[in-house]
Design a protein around this motif. Structure first.
Motif, PDB file in Angstrom:
ATOM      1  N   TYR A 143      12.007 -35.064 -41.613  1.00  0.00           N
ATOM      2  CA  TYR A 143      12.590 -36.357 -41.238  1.00  0.00           C
ATOM      3  C   TYR A 143      11.638 -37.523 -41.494  1.00  0.00           C
ATOM      4  CZ  TYR A 143      15.347 -32.767 -39.042  1.00  0.00           C
ATOM      5  OH  TYR A 143      16.083 -31.630 -38.837  1.00  0.00           O
ATOM      6  N   GLN A 144      10.674 -37.320 -42.401  1.00  0.00           N
ATOM      7  CA  GLN A 144       9.694 -38.376 -42.656  1.00  0.00           C
ATOM      8  C   GLN A 144      10.322 -39.615 -43.273  1.00  0.00           C
ATOM      9  OE1 GLN A 144       6.845 -37.403 -45.873  1.00  0.00           O
ATOM     10  NE2 GLN A 144       8.100 -35.601 -46.293  1.00  0.00           N
ATOM     11  N   ASP A 145      11.443 -39.462 -43.968  1.00  0.00           N
ATOM     12  CA  ASP A 145      12.081 -40.613 -44.611  1.00  0.00           C
ATOM     13  C   ASP A 145      13.192 -41.227 -43.776  1.00  0.00           C
ATOM     14  OD1 ASP A 145      10.452 -40.525 -46.885  1.00  0.00           O
ATOM     15  OD2 ASP A 145      11.705 -38.988 -47.810  1.00  0.00           O
ATOM     16  N   TYR A 146      13.415 -40.722 -42.576  1.00  0.00           N
ATOM     17  CA  TYR A 146      14.352 -41.392 -41.667  1.00  0.00           C
ATOM     18  C   TYR A 146      13.594 -42.518 -40.981  1.00  0.00           C
ATOM     19  CZ  TYR A 146      17.698 -42.325 -37.965  1.00  0.00           C
ATOM     20  OH  TYR A 146      18.568 -42.955 -37.122  1.00  0.00           O
ATOM     21  N   ARG A 147      13.996 -43.750 -41.215  1.00  0.00           N
ATOM     22  CA  ARG A 147      13.178 -44.909 -40.871  1.00  0.00           C
ATOM     23  C   ARG A 147      13.444 -45.450 -39.477  1.00  0.00           C
ATOM     24  NH1 ARG A 147       9.224 -44.100 -43.732  1.00  0.00           N
ATOM     25  NH2 ARG A 147       8.506 -46.160 -43.041  1.00  0.00           N
ATOM     26  N   ALA A 148      13.997 -44.677 -38.598  1.00  0.00           N
ATOM     27  CA  ALA A 148      14.285 -45.134 -37.240  1.00  0.00           C
ATOM     28  C   ALA A 148      13.758 -44.111 -36.238  1.00  0.00           C
ATOM     29  CB  ALA A 148      15.794 -45.345 -37.079  1.00  0.00           C
ATOM     30  N   PRO A 149      13.699 -44.485 -34.958  1.00  0.00           N
ATOM     31  CA  PRO A 149      13.204 -43.547 -33.943  1.00  0.00           C
ATOM     32  C   PRO A 149      14.082 -42.311 -33.807  1.00  0.00           C
ATOM     33  CG  PRO A 149      13.269 -45.803 -33.096  1.00  0.00           C
ATOM     34  CD  PRO A 149      14.014 -45.809 -34.386  1.00  0.00           C
ATOM     35  N   ARG A 214       5.400 -39.523 -39.979  1.00  0.00           N
ATOM     36  CA  ARG A 214       6.330 -40.460 -39.326  1.00  0.00           C
ATOM     37  C   ARG A 214       5.504 -41.455 -38.489  1.00  0.00           C
ATOM     38  NH1 ARG A 214      11.572 -40.341 -38.597  1.00  0.00           N
ATOM     39  NH2 ARG A 214      11.336 -41.028 -36.442  1.00  0.00           N
ATOM     40  N   SER A 216       5.146 -44.974 -39.209  1.00  0.00           N
ATOM     41  CA  SER A 216       5.463 -46.398 -39.272  1.00  0.00           C
ATOM     42  C   SER A 216       5.980 -46.883 -37.913  1.00  0.00           C
ATOM     43  CB  SER A 216       6.503 -46.669 -40.358  1.00  0.00           C
ATOM     44  OG  SER A 216       7.735 -46.083 -40.030  1.00  0.00           O
ATOM     45  N   ASP A 218       8.548 -48.666 -37.108  1.00  0.00           N
ATOM     46  CA  ASP A 218       9.990 -48.553 -36.866  1.00  0.00           C
ATOM     47  C   ASP A 218      10.449 -47.121 -36.620  1.00  0.00           C
ATOM     48  OD1 ASP A 218       9.555 -47.696 -39.424  1.00  0.00           O
ATOM     49  OD2 ASP A 218      11.037 -48.991 -40.383  1.00  0.00           O
ATOM     50  N   GLN A 219       9.561 -46.133 -36.749  1.00  0.00           N
ATOM     51  CA  GLN A 219       9.926 -44.732 -36.488  1.00  0.00           C
ATOM     52  C   GLN A 219       9.511 -44.263 -35.097  1.00  0.00           C
ATOM     53  OE1 GLN A 219       7.841 -43.113 -39.978  1.00  0.00           O
ATOM     54  NE2 GLN A 219       9.812 -42.380 -40.752  1.00  0.00           N
ATOM     55  N   GLN A 220       8.801 -45.097 -34.352  1.00  0.00           N
ATOM     56  CA  GLN A 220       8.217 -44.633 -33.102  1.00  0.00           C
ATOM     57  C   GLN A 220       9.241 -44.635 -31.957  1.00  0.00           C
ATOM     58  OE1 GLN A 220       5.180 -43.252 -33.522  1.00  0.00           O
ATOM     59  NE2 GLN A 220       5.783 -43.867 -35.597  1.00  0.00           N
TER      60      GLN A 220
END
Length: 500
Positions: A143-149, A214, A216, A218-220
């Motif tokens: 899920y490294q390219d899913y840009r949301a929490p 993960r 960034s 915006d992913q936290q």
């Protein structure tokens, strides 16, 4: 939009198809999880020990909650977000085996999740025992390219090491709990502690490096514990932790009753579905009452209850005193497939077969398992049913109109009837039922996952939920592992739920 399994056999992933590009996402070395491995079974023993010698989950969960409260987590365990009144989020359940079926879900998940605000993993983030070092290839990498929490509720497998790794990953790097005093010798608690599985020495040394995948802003996501509520736009999403044995403790039950108050529409996310396989499992609360009592209370305004743990998709629109609550099973996010062809003709809570939805379709499930058993038992010519034959015999056994027509060439013969009976099609006892092969029974569930296939179609799924002030649209997307469904994930089920 591409054909679904309800439209064509090709839409289900059958026939000659090009494998998707998901294999490029996988690490160079992938360990295939085998539930026939005695070492795996021994490591995953804590659920059995809890059922024999008493379940310590409630006490351990309370200690985790107290630790998080002392660290400054909100006392009401509510995550208050700034989502607009119109937003979308994802739900995916039972993900973390780290092999081809899990990674086959990722490309379609990333396509369908564009512009979503966050995702929720509903049960069993990591197999087999929730170890910290498994998070690299089974959570951070896929899920490294899913840009949301991503938020999560634990499943029973995450509890097999007392939830330590889960708390580190999702709860602000929570430190280990201090050791408890040793129980009195020769008691049930002493026997349980003697045999209890614990994390291996040094587990989690790769976790800091894995987090970079993960990292960034915006992913936290930081959640207040293993159970929580999220206020997002016009809805409240409530995630509960059903532990090792599918129950919740009195402390969590009191919290659930409290956060369920008020007129805001609510969605429950649970590790143990409340309706599954044509049966009602209301989920007991220690001290009295059930989770479903809370969901059904009209003052609480629940519109849906989504559960993981069972590795397929099912939906039951249940009338509760004149309003409809959608009870959903969504556990097809990556682990081995639980059969749907063993689900009997639906008649539960005034929900009939015409209202029920499942994925994979029963005929596709039977065809999948017939191939699996034919290969495992080296009786391919006898066991293997085409998807058309399987669909036809399911329709005959259950007396239903199949969602996808089998075609005029699909004859129901003595062989197809015998194979269907041996594989438990329709869950209906007959003269061959005593010889039925293990498909659903708990004491034989090990055979099917041990025979998991690593070539498409995989029959995986995930949910996208689109929220407006007036309605919630829930869609179940399929992931087969084939390029066609990877490029354009088909919608296997869709329902719009009024919020007003």
């Amino acid at each position: 939009m591409s054909d679904s399994s309800r439209d064509t056999a090709e839409g289900a992933g059958w026939g000659t198809a090009e494998r998707g590009e998901y294999t490029q996402l996988m690490p160079a070395r992938v360990e295939k999880l085998s539930w026939l491995n005695p070492g795996t079974l021994w490591a995953a023993r804590n659920g059995v020990l809890a059922s024999w010698f008493g379940d310590p989950t409630g006490r351990t969960r309370s200690r985790w909650a107290a630790q998080r409260a002392a660290a400054g987590a909100p006392a009401d365990k509510v995550i208050r977000r700034d989502d607009p009144e119109r937003f979308s989020f994802m739900v995916i359940g039972d993900t973390g085996e780290g092999d081809e079926p899990q990674y086959a879900v990722v490309p379609g998940f990333l396509k369908a999740s564009q512009d979503t605000r966050f995702a929720v993993i509903a049960s069993d983030v990591i197999y087999p025992v929730g170890s910290a070092d498994d998070y690299d290839s089974k959570f951070f990498r896929p899920y490294q390219d899913y840009r949301a929490p991503i938020y999560a509720i634990p499943g029973n497998h995450d509890w097999y090491e007392d939830l330590g790794a889960f708390m580190r990953v999702f709860c602000d790097d929570a430190p280990p709990l201090p050791a408890e005093p040793a129980p009195r010798p020769l008691t049930r608690a002493w026997l349980r502690q003697l045999l209890w599985h614990r994390p291996r020495t040094g587990d989690g040394q790769r976790l800091d490096e894995a987090r970079k995948l993960r990292s960034s802003v915006d992913q936290q996501a930081v959640q207040p514990g293993p159970y929580w509520a999220i206020d997002a736009g016009p809805v409240r999403i409530i995630g509960i932790d059903t532990g090792l044995l599918g129950t919740i403790d009195a402390e969590q039950g009191a919290w659930l009753r409290e956060v369920s108050q008020g007129p805001r529409p609510k969605i429950l996310i649970t590790g143990s579905p409340l309706y599954v396989d044509g049966e009602h499992h209301p989920c007991p609360i220690d001290g009295g009452g059930t989770v479903d009592d809370i969901v059904r209370d009209p003052d609480h305004h629940y519109v849906a209850a989504i559960g993981g743990d069972i590795h397929n998709y099912q939906r039951y629109p249940v009338d509760v005193d004149g309003r409809t609550v959608q009870y959903v099973v969504s556990g097809g996010g990556g682990a081995f497939m639980h059969a749907t062809h063993t689900i009997p003709r639906i008649s539960v809570a005034n929900v009939g077969e015409q209202d029920f939805r499942c994925y994979p379709l029963r005929g596709d499930s039977l065809a999948f398992y017939s191939r699996l058993y034919g290969r495992r038992l080296r009786l391919r010519r006898f066991f293997t049913l085409t998807e058309a034959e399987a669909t036809a015999v399911i329709a005959e056994r259950l007396g239903i109109t199949p969602a996808r027509a089998p075609g005029p060439s699909a004859r129901v013969t003595w062989r197809t009837r015998l194979v269907a009976s041996l594989l438990g099609a329709g869950g209906r006892p007959d003269r061959t039922s005593r010889f039925r092969l293990p498909v659903r029974k708990i004491y034989t569930q090990l055979f099917s996952p041990g025979s998991a296939t690593y070539s498409p179609p995989f029959f995986k799924c995930f949910l996208r939920l689109d929220v407006t002030p007036d309605a919630l649209r829930l869609r179940c997307f399929a992931a087969t592992g084939n390029r066609a469904q990877e490029a354009d994930p088909p919608v296997e089920d869709e329902v719009t739920i009024p919020l007003v």
